[in-house]
Design a protein around this motif. Structure first.
Motif, PDB file in Angstrom:
ATOM      1  N   ILE A  83       0.819  -1.172  -0.069  1.00 24.17           N
ATOM      2  CA  ILE A  83      -0.159  -0.184   0.000  1.00 24.17           C
ATOM      3  C   ILE A  83       0.900   1.287  -0.093  1.00 24.17           C
ATOM      4  O   ILE A  83       1.627   1.374   0.849  1.00 24.17           O
ATOM      5  CB  ILE A  83      -0.806   0.147   1.103  1.00 24.17           C
ATOM      6  N   PHE A  84       0.739   2.056  -0.956  1.00 25.55           N
ATOM      7  CA  PHE A  84       1.440   3.381  -1.154  1.00 25.55           C
ATOM      8  C   PHE A  84       0.669   4.599  -0.798  1.00 25.55           C
ATOM      9  O   PHE A  84      -0.566   4.440  -0.892  1.00 25.55           O
ATOM     10  CB  PHE A  84       2.182   3.137  -2.641  1.00 25.55           C
ATOM     11  N   PRO A  85       1.554   5.660  -0.864  1.00 26.79           N
ATOM     12  CA  PRO A  85       0.618   6.718  -0.529  1.00 26.79           C
ATOM     13  C   PRO A  85      -0.542   7.177  -1.486  1.00 26.79           C
ATOM     14  O   PRO A  85      -0.376   6.736  -2.799  1.00 26.79           O
ATOM     15  CB  PRO A  85       1.680   7.966  -0.956  1.00 26.79           C
ATOM     16  N   GLY A  86      -1.297   7.700  -1.174  1.00 22.23           N
ATOM     17  CA  GLY A  86      -2.706   7.735  -2.198  1.00 22.23           C
ATOM     18  C   GLY A  86      -3.681   6.610  -1.784  1.00 22.23           C
ATOM     19  O   GLY A  86      -4.710   6.560  -2.576  1.00 22.23           O
ATOM     20  N   GLY A  87      -3.220   5.807  -1.075  1.00 19.03           N
ATOM     21  CA  GLY A  87      -4.266   4.504  -0.814  1.00 19.03           C
ATOM     22  C   GLY A  87      -3.883   3.425  -2.058  1.00 19.03           C
ATOM     23  O   GLY A  87      -4.727   2.570  -2.330  1.00 19.03           O
ATOM     24  N   VAL A  88      -2.791   3.491  -3.065  1.00 16.82           N
ATOM     25  CA  VAL A  88      -2.717   2.667  -4.069  1.00 16.82           C
ATOM     26  C   VAL A  88      -2.408   1.378  -3.418  1.00 16.82           C
ATOM     27  O   VAL A  88      -1.374   1.146  -2.748  1.00 16.82           O
ATOM     28  CB  VAL A  88      -1.404   3.305  -4.861  1.00 16.82           C
ATOM     29  N   VAL A  89      -2.911   0.354  -3.803  1.00 12.00           N
ATOM     30  CA  VAL A  89      -2.891  -1.167  -3.255  1.00 12.00           C
ATOM     31  C   VAL A  89      -2.289  -2.048  -4.492  1.00 12.00           C
ATOM     32  O   VAL A  89      -2.813  -1.855  -5.615  1.00 12.00           O
ATOM     33  CB  VAL A  89      -4.150  -1.651  -2.811  1.00 12.00           C
ATOM     34  N   LEU A  90      -0.950  -2.334  -4.477  1.00 13.77           N
ATOM     35  CA  LEU A  90      -0.430  -3.252  -5.352  1.00 13.77           C
ATOM     36  C   LEU A  90      -0.239  -4.596  -4.750  1.00 13.77           C
ATOM     37  O   LEU A  90      -0.011  -4.970  -3.799  1.00 13.77           O
ATOM     38  CB  LEU A  90       0.876  -2.756  -5.746  1.00 13.77           C
ATOM     39  N   ARG A  91      -0.269  -5.598  -5.715  1.00 16.28           N
ATOM     40  CA  ARG A  91      -0.134  -6.832  -5.271  1.00 16.28           C
ATOM     41  C   ARG A  91       0.916  -7.806  -6.034  1.00 16.28           C
ATOM     42  O   ARG A  91       0.852  -9.064  -5.724  1.00 16.28           O
ATOM     43  CB  ARG A  91      -1.582  -7.821  -5.627  1.00 16.28           C
ATOM     44  N   SER A  92       1.663  -7.203  -6.771  1.00 13.46           N
ATOM     45  CA  SER A  92       3.045  -7.869  -7.176  1.00 13.46           C
ATOM     46  C   SER A  92       4.150  -6.963  -7.474  1.00 13.46           C
ATOM     47  O   SER A  92       3.841  -5.686  -7.705  1.00 13.46           O
ATOM     48  CB  SER A  92       2.494  -8.551  -8.507  1.00 13.46           C
ATOM     49  N   LEU A  93       5.201  -7.392  -7.752  1.00  8.95           N
ATOM     50  CA  LEU A  93       6.599  -6.443  -8.040  1.00  8.95           C
ATOM     51  C   LEU A  93       6.369  -6.041  -9.434  1.00  8.95           C
ATOM     52  O   LEU A  93       6.712  -4.918  -9.881  1.00  8.95           O
ATOM     53  CB  LEU A  93       7.620  -7.113  -7.742  1.00  8.95           C
ATOM     54  N   ASP A  94       5.717  -6.668 -10.392  1.00  6.00           N
ATOM     55  CA  ASP A  94       5.434  -6.430 -11.764  1.00  6.00           C
ATOM     56  C   ASP A  94       4.264  -4.827 -11.683  1.00  6.00           C
ATOM     57  O   ASP A  94       4.505  -4.117 -12.249  1.00  6.00           O
ATOM     58  CB  ASP A  94       4.844  -7.307 -12.662  1.00  6.00           C
ATOM     59  N   GLU A  95       3.503  -5.003 -10.878  1.00  9.40           N
ATOM     60  CA  GLU A  95       2.468  -4.070 -10.419  1.00  9.40           C
ATOM     61  C   GLU A  95       3.294  -2.847 -10.187  1.00  9.40           C
ATOM     62  O   GLU A  95       3.119  -1.551 -10.493  1.00  9.40           O
ATOM     63  CB  GLU A  95       1.551  -4.092  -9.735  1.00  9.40           C
ATOM     64  N   LEU A  96       4.011  -2.945  -8.953  1.00 14.23           N
ATOM     65  CA  LEU A  96       4.996  -1.902  -8.393  1.00 14.23           C
ATOM     66  C   LEU A  96       5.726  -1.416  -9.648  1.00 14.23           C
ATOM     67  O   LEU A  96       5.838   0.057  -9.589  1.00 14.23           O
ATOM     68  CB  LEU A  96       5.810  -2.592  -7.330  1.00 14.23           C
ATOM     69  N   ALA A  97       6.541  -1.929 -10.260  1.00 13.15           N
ATOM     70  CA  ALA A  97       7.372  -1.526 -11.389  1.00 13.15           C
ATOM     71  C   ALA A  97       6.564  -0.716 -12.648  1.00 13.15           C
ATOM     72  O   ALA A  97       6.827   0.513 -12.762  1.00 13.15           O
ATOM     73  CB  ALA A  97       8.227  -2.593 -12.290  1.00 13.15           C
ATOM     74  N   ALA A  98       5.418  -1.129 -12.838  1.00 17.92           N
ATOM     75  CA  ALA A  98       4.507  -0.540 -13.876  1.00 17.92           C
ATOM     76  C   ALA A  98       3.930   0.934 -13.141  1.00 17.92           C
ATOM     77  O   ALA A  98       3.828   1.974 -13.630  1.00 17.92           O
ATOM     78  CB  ALA A  98       3.320  -1.311 -14.201  1.00 17.92           C
ATOM     79  N   TRP A  99       3.597   0.734 -12.066  1.00 17.33           N
ATOM     80  CA  TRP A  99       3.208   2.177 -11.152  1.00 17.33           C
ATOM     81  C   TRP A  99       4.291   3.043 -11.075  1.00 17.33           C
ATOM     82  O   TRP A  99       4.048   4.264 -11.090  1.00 17.33           O
ATOM     83  CB  TRP A  99       2.521   1.791 -10.047  1.00 17.33           C
TER      84      TRP A  99
END
Length: 129
Positions: free
Chosen positions: A33-49
């Motif tokens: 969970i990142f600032p702004g309430g962004v919820v990611l569920r994988s490192l691939d999602e994290l990289a794209a975000w």
């Protein structure tokens, strides 16, 4: 590994580009969970975000605090924005919940938005603070 060791190994693997090793420390149902309430569920999602936000980022860890299976890691961020400008001295806190030796949840707080909005957090030039 202790929860502290799991959290620090995860961050070290990410910093070193060892994505598969970092991925191996995440529970199958992980929530990041990142600032702004962004919820990611994988490192691939994290990289794209992350891709449109900055070219590179590194964490300078100043402190870790542990309570059972919960680990708080704090320090400062440095790196390069997507437009090529450098940044440093931006405060962060990561909270990790470790379950069965894997990261089940990571919550991230930082001053990046304040910095980009022209506030006093961090140093836009990348020089000494």
């Amino acid at each position: 590994m202790s929860p502290r060791d799991v959290a620090l190994a995860f961050l070290a693997h990410l910093a070193g580009g060892r994505i598969d090793a970092a991925r191996a420390l995440l529970a199958p149902d992980v929530r990041m969970i990142f600032p702004g309430g962004v919820v990611l569920r994988s490192l691939d999602e994290l990289a794209a975000w992350s891709r449109p936000r900055y070219r590179s980022i590194a964490k300078r860890i100043d402190r870790t605090d542990c309570s059972g299976a919960t680990v708080h890691v704090s320090g400062t961020l440095e790196g390069t924005w997507s437009d090529g400008r450098s940044f440093s001295g931006i405060r962060f806190v990561d909270r990790f919940d470790v379950r069965d030796g894997l990261i089940a949840r990571q919550e991230v707080w930082n001053d990046m938005a304040e910095h980009r909005a022209g506030g006093t957090a961090g140093n836009a030039s990348g020089g000494d603070i």
